[in-house]
Design an enzyme around this catalytic site. Structure first.
Site, PDB file in Angstrom:
ATOM      1  N   VAL A 173       9.998  -6.217   4.917  1.00 23.66           N
ATOM      2  CA  VAL A 173       9.461  -7.496   4.462  1.00 23.66           C
ATOM      3  C   VAL A 173      10.524  -8.547   4.777  1.00 23.66           C
ATOM      4  CG1 VAL A 173       8.491  -8.781   2.527  1.00 23.66           C
ATOM      5  CG2 VAL A 173       8.276  -6.278   2.587  1.00 23.66           C
ATOM      6  N   ILE A 174      10.152  -9.520   5.614  1.00 21.04           N
ATOM      7  CA  ILE A 174      11.067 -10.591   5.992  1.00 21.04           C
ATOM      8  C   ILE A 174      10.621 -11.872   5.301  1.00 21.04           C
ATOM      9  CG2 ILE A 174      11.982 -11.961   7.901  1.00 21.04           C
ATOM     10  CD1 ILE A 174      11.512  -9.531   9.730  1.00 21.04           C
TER      11      ILE A 174
ATOM     12  N   ARG B  35      19.811  -3.133   9.737  1.00 20.17           N
ATOM     13  CA  ARG B  35      19.559  -2.137   8.697  1.00 20.17           C
ATOM     14  C   ARG B  35      18.717  -0.963   9.199  1.00 20.17           C
ATOM     15  NH1 ARG B  35      21.008  -6.643   6.708  1.00 20.17           N
ATOM     16  NH2 ARG B  35      21.949  -6.889   4.662  1.00 20.17           N
TER      17      ARG B  35
ATOM     18  N   GLU C  23       7.847 -18.521   4.382  1.00 22.65           N
ATOM     19  CA  GLU C  23       7.870 -19.851   3.771  1.00 22.65           C
ATOM     20  C   GLU C  23       7.167 -19.913   2.420  1.00 22.65           C
ATOM     21  OE1 GLU C  23       6.164 -22.407   6.701  1.00 22.65           O
ATOM     22  OE2 GLU C  23       7.766 -22.036   8.146  1.00 22.65           O
TER      23      GLU C  23
ATOM     24  N   GLU D 129       0.807  -1.223   0.000  1.00 21.28           N
ATOM     25  CA  GLU D 129       0.000   0.000   0.000  1.00 21.28           C
ATOM     26  C   GLU D 129       0.844   1.278   0.000  1.00 21.28           C
ATOM     27  OE1 GLU D 129      -2.198  -3.335   0.657  1.00 21.28           O
ATOM     28  OE2 GLU D 129      -0.771  -2.692   2.195  1.00 21.28           O
TER      29      GLU D 129
ATOM     30  N   HIS E 102       4.892 -15.273  -1.217  1.00 23.24           N
ATOM     31  CA  HIS E 102       4.340 -13.956  -0.903  1.00 23.24           C
ATOM     32  C   HIS E 102       5.457 -12.918  -0.739  1.00 23.24           C
ATOM     33  CE1 HIS E 102       1.383 -11.098   0.486  1.00 23.24           C
ATOM     34  NE2 HIS E 102       2.061 -10.898   1.617  1.00 23.24           N
TER      35      HIS E 102
ATOM     36  N   ASN F 101      13.427   4.997  -1.215  1.00 20.77           N
ATOM     37  CA  ASN F 101      12.844   3.697  -0.893  1.00 20.77           C
ATOM     38  C   ASN F 101      13.584   3.072   0.287  1.00 20.77           C
ATOM     39  OD1 ASN F 101      11.756   1.156  -0.747  1.00 20.77           O
ATOM     40  ND2 ASN F 101      12.024   0.675  -2.903  1.00 20.77           N
TER      41      ASN F 101
END
Length: 183
Positions: free
Chosen positions: A84-85, A129, A88, A61, A91, A115
């Site tokens: 975003v990690i 990070r 499994e 979003e 996605h 970004n």
């Protein structure tokens, strides 16, 4: 380990006129998002700019919110933040690729966006990070947006009006030498 390599960082700039930056964050991992936000805010303030913060449900979003803000508000630059990690399923690839693609497309339209959406393999990478005392990717994303804005302002020039002139201007152009309009 990439977290401890030395990287070149461009010198901090400053803004020469009022500058308003929108920080858009997907706080799925709240602690990581908070570090990214802290870094972005500090960098924006160090440049002499102001900021506003909004939250969105997820990384997908973020580009949509930036696009809406560009159309409906008056921001000069944007900072996209989130994390975003890898999990499994596939996605992870979808979220990483599509959020990045959306931000890139907005940038190619002329928006100045940094970004700072982290795409990592595990939580430990994200923590390093996001940490303002380590890699400070939130601050780096804010700096990127402001460096792009600086380029935009450097290369930008007042554009000639395109299209119709207002009626009052047409009357002045059609006027005679004593300033009265001719019909």
């Amino acid at each position: 380990m990439a977290g401890h390599e030395t990287h070149y960082v461009m010198p901090r700039g400053s803004v020469d006129k009022p500058t308003k930056v929108l920080i858009v964050v997907a706080p799925y991992y709240r602690d990581i998002a908070d570090d990214l936000i802290a870094g972005a805010k500090a960098e924006i303030e160090a440049w002499g700019a102001t900021h506003e913060l909004i939250e969105v449900p997820g990384a997908l979003e973020v580009p949509t919110a930036i696009g809406i803000a560009e159309r409906l508000s008056n921001f000069d630059a944007y900072v996209a933040l989130g994390c975003v990690i890898r999990g499994e399923t596939t996605h992870y690839e979808t979220v990483c690729n599509d959020s990045s693609r959306g931000i890139t497309l907005l940038g190619l339209q002329g928006l100045c966006i940094g970004n700072g959406i982290l795409t990592v393999e595990n939580r430990e990478q994200a923590v390093v990070r996001a940490d303002t005392k380590d890699q400070n990717k939130g601050g780096g994303a804010a700096a990127a947006a402001l460096h792009l804005l600086t380029l935009s302002r450097k290369w930008g020039a007042p554009r000639k009006a395109v299209g119709f002139r207002p009626a009052s201007e047409e009357i002045q152009l059609a006027g005679d030498t004593n300033g009265s309009a001719t019909a």
